[in-house]
Design a protein around this motif. Structure first.
Motif, mmCIF file in Angstrom:
data_model
loop_
_atom_site.group_PDB
_atom_site.id
_atom_site.type_symbol
_atom_site.label_atom_id
_atom_site.label_comp_id
_atom_site.label_asym_id
_atom_site.label_seq_id
_atom_site.Cartn_x
_atom_site.Cartn_y
_atom_site.Cartn_z
ATOM 1 N N ALA A 40 0.641 -1.289 -0.097
ATOM 2 C CA ALA A 40 -0.025 0.046 -0.021
ATOM 3 C C ALA A 40 0.820 1.207 -0.010
ATOM 4 O O ALA A 40 0.498 2.345 -0.742
ATOM 5 C CB ALA A 40 -0.974 -0.015 1.163
ATOM 6 N N GLU A 41 1.876 1.192 0.736
ATOM 7 C CA GLU A 41 2.698 2.264 0.758
ATOM 8 C C GLU A 41 3.522 2.548 -0.525
ATOM 9 O O GLU A 41 3.814 3.684 -1.120
ATOM 10 C CB GLU A 41 3.816 1.975 1.768
ATOM 11 C CG GLU A 41 4.926 3.390 1.890
ATOM 12 C CD GLU A 41 5.932 2.819 3.264
ATOM 13 O OE1 GLU A 41 7.113 3.514 3.076
ATOM 14 O OE2 GLU A 41 5.296 2.133 4.200
ATOM 15 N N GLU A 45 3.304 5.680 -3.725
ATOM 16 C CA GLU A 45 4.473 6.419 -4.247
ATOM 17 C C GLU A 45 4.393 6.003 -5.751
ATOM 18 O O GLU A 45 4.856 7.045 -6.698
ATOM 19 C CB GLU A 45 5.976 5.828 -3.474
ATOM 20 C CG GLU A 45 6.020 6.206 -2.296
ATOM 21 C CD GLU A 45 7.175 5.778 -1.786
ATOM 22 O OE1 GLU A 45 7.964 4.966 -2.209
ATOM 23 O OE2 GLU A 45 7.489 5.955 -0.535
ATOM 24 N N TRP A 46 3.987 4.908 -6.510
ATOM 25 C CA TRP A 46 4.228 4.627 -7.804
ATOM 26 C C TRP A 46 2.930 5.208 -8.551
ATOM 27 O O TRP A 46 3.034 5.218 -9.761
ATOM 28 C CB TRP A 46 4.184 3.266 -7.961
ATOM 29 C CG TRP A 46 5.683 2.787 -7.838
ATOM 30 C CD1 TRP A 46 6.385 2.195 -6.878
ATOM 31 C CD2 TRP A 46 6.635 2.886 -8.988
ATOM 32 N NE1 TRP A 46 7.574 1.898 -7.094
ATOM 33 C CE2 TRP A 46 7.926 2.321 -8.312
ATOM 34 C CE3 TRP A 46 6.560 3.104 -10.374
ATOM 35 C CZ2 TRP A 46 9.082 2.219 -9.017
ATOM 36 C CZ3 TRP A 46 7.814 3.040 -10.901
ATOM 37 C CH2 TRP A 46 8.867 2.624 -10.300
ATOM 38 N N VAL A 49 3.418 8.225 -10.916
ATOM 39 C CA VAL A 49 4.365 7.804 -11.752
ATOM 40 C C VAL A 49 3.795 7.086 -13.206
ATOM 41 O O VAL A 49 3.683 7.145 -14.177
ATOM 42 C CB VAL A 49 5.409 7.001 -11.236
ATOM 43 C CG1 VAL A 49 6.632 6.334 -12.710
ATOM 44 C CG2 VAL A 49 6.446 7.536 -10.462
ATOM 45 N N LEU A 50 2.970 6.207 -12.382
ATOM 46 C CA LEU A 50 2.284 5.410 -13.521
ATOM 47 C C LEU A 50 1.220 6.030 -14.317
ATOM 48 O O LEU A 50 0.909 5.844 -15.561
ATOM 49 C CB LEU A 50 1.571 4.005 -12.638
ATOM 50 C CG LEU A 50 2.437 3.066 -12.203
ATOM 51 C CD1 LEU A 50 1.433 2.342 -11.449
ATOM 52 C CD2 LEU A 50 3.343 2.349 -13.174
ATOM 53 N N ALA A 51 0.475 7.030 -13.781
ATOM 54 C CA ALA A 51 -0.407 7.895 -14.113
ATOM 55 C C ALA A 51 0.056 8.589 -15.187
ATOM 56 O O ALA A 51 -0.472 9.098 -16.464
ATOM 57 C CB ALA A 51 -1.224 8.594 -13.092
ATOM 58 N N ARG A 52 1.459 9.340 -14.890
ATOM 59 C CA ARG A 52 1.922 10.311 -15.843
ATOM 60 C C ARG A 52 2.344 9.296 -17.198
ATOM 61 O O ARG A 52 2.442 9.818 -18.318
ATOM 62 C CB ARG A 52 3.228 10.880 -15.134
ATOM 63 C CG ARG A 52 3.682 11.914 -16.091
ATOM 64 C CD ARG A 52 4.737 13.114 -15.150
ATOM 65 N NE ARG A 52 5.185 13.823 -16.299
ATOM 66 C CZ ARG A 52 6.047 14.561 -15.716
ATOM 67 N NH1 ARG A 52 6.742 14.609 -14.563
ATOM 68 N NH2 ARG A 52 6.762 15.671 -16.714
ATOM 69 N N LEU A 53 2.923 8.050 -16.863
ATOM 70 C CA LEU A 53 3.417 7.280 -17.811
ATOM 71 C C LEU A 53 2.257 7.034 -18.872
ATOM 72 O O LEU A 53 2.441 6.996 -20.051
ATOM 73 C CB LEU A 53 4.148 6.088 -17.564
ATOM 74 C CG LEU A 53 4.622 5.097 -18.376
ATOM 75 C CD1 LEU A 53 5.800 5.770 -19.026
ATOM 76 C CD2 LEU A 53 5.472 3.822 -17.660
ATOM 77 N N ARG A 59 -2.278 5.426 -23.094
ATOM 78 C CA ARG A 59 -3.003 4.287 -22.618
ATOM 79 C C ARG A 59 -2.816 4.008 -21.099
ATOM 80 O O ARG A 59 -1.853 4.434 -20.693
ATOM 81 C CB ARG A 59 -2.868 3.139 -23.534
ATOM 82 C CG ARG A 59 -1.419 2.644 -23.322
ATOM 83 C CD ARG A 59 -1.173 1.493 -24.558
ATOM 84 N NE ARG A 59 -1.740 0.008 -23.952
ATOM 85 C CZ ARG A 59 -1.332 -0.853 -24.949
ATOM 86 N NH1 ARG A 59 -0.552 -0.820 -25.796
ATOM 87 N NH2 ARG A 59 -1.642 -2.038 -24.479
ATOM 88 N N PRO A 60 -3.564 3.445 -20.444
ATOM 89 C CA PRO A 60 -3.428 3.437 -18.909
ATOM 90 C C PRO A 60 -2.439 2.423 -18.777
ATOM 91 O O PRO A 60 -1.932 1.524 -19.292
ATOM 92 C CB PRO A 60 -4.598 2.730 -18.320
ATOM 93 C CG PRO A 60 -5.542 2.193 -19.497
ATOM 94 C CD PRO A 60 -4.999 2.955 -20.736
ATOM 95 N N VAL A 61 -1.598 2.551 -17.630
ATOM 96 C CA VAL A 61 -0.437 1.644 -17.074
ATOM 97 C C VAL A 61 -0.986 1.480 -15.693
ATOM 98 O O VAL A 61 -1.270 2.161 -14.773
ATOM 99 C CB VAL A 61 0.868 2.330 -17.065
ATOM 100 C CG1 VAL A 61 1.985 1.472 -16.673
ATOM 101 C CG2 VAL A 61 1.215 2.967 -18.599
ATOM 102 N N VAL A 62 -0.785 0.123 -15.551
ATOM 103 C CA VAL A 62 -1.159 -0.668 -14.139
ATOM 104 C C VAL A 62 -0.033 -1.393 -13.591
ATOM 105 O O VAL A 62 0.798 -2.029 -14.184
ATOM 106 C CB VAL A 62 -2.521 -1.406 -14.168
ATOM 107 C CG1 VAL A 62 -3.638 -0.879 -14.560
ATOM 108 C CG2 VAL A 62 -2.249 -2.842 -14.913
#
Length: 140
Positions: A40-41, A45-46, A49-53, A59-62
């Motif tokens: 969860a922590e 933090e990620w 980064v994933l949203a900007r990528l 396209r979404p990044v999960v």
């Protein structure tokens, strides 16, 4: 002539329905990640980064959390992950075993490279890295 007109109209309606239908969204890219902290922590933090990528790629990044580096390498090999954040050794394994390609490297204070800690037991005969390096030929 009426039949021909009906068929043409039906074909045009079908074509319009296909063109007006929303485009199929591409499936999200899966980013294999590992963390020594609570998931969860690390997710918090990620997430930016994933949203900007995802925004940059269109396209979404999960994230898919892996228990260890071997799991990340196998996820790449089996197509269960598209990207991964790996250390040097596991990146080499991903290239060799999963056909992966290294496309970015992390830098520290603007300098490329790899940082590591040298840890020896309390009772070890080496007081510092110089003493250990001097003993290296006898250790191999």
């Amino acid at each position: 002539m009426r039949r021909w007109a009906r068929r043409l109209a039906g074909g045009v309606l079908c074509l319009l329905a296909v063109l007006a239908a929303p485009a199929q969204a591409e499936p999200p890219l899966v980013f294999a990640l590992l963390s020594s902290r609570a998931q969860a922590e690390a997710e918090a933090e990620w997430a930016p980064v994933l949203a900007r990528l995802g925004q940059a790629l269109g396209r979404p990044v999960v994230a898919r959390w892996m228990p260890d580096y071997a799991g990340a390498v196998w996820a790449l090999r089996e197509g269960r992950a598209d990207l991964a954040m790996l250390g040097n050794k596991s990146a080499i394994e991903a290239v060799d075993k999963a056909g992966a390609q290294v496309f970015a490297a992390q830098s520290f204070d603007g300098a490329p490279g790899y940082h590591a800690c040298l840890v020896v037991g309390r009772d070890a005969p080496w007081a510092d890295s110089a003493a250990l390096l001097a003993a290296a030929p006898r250790l191999a």
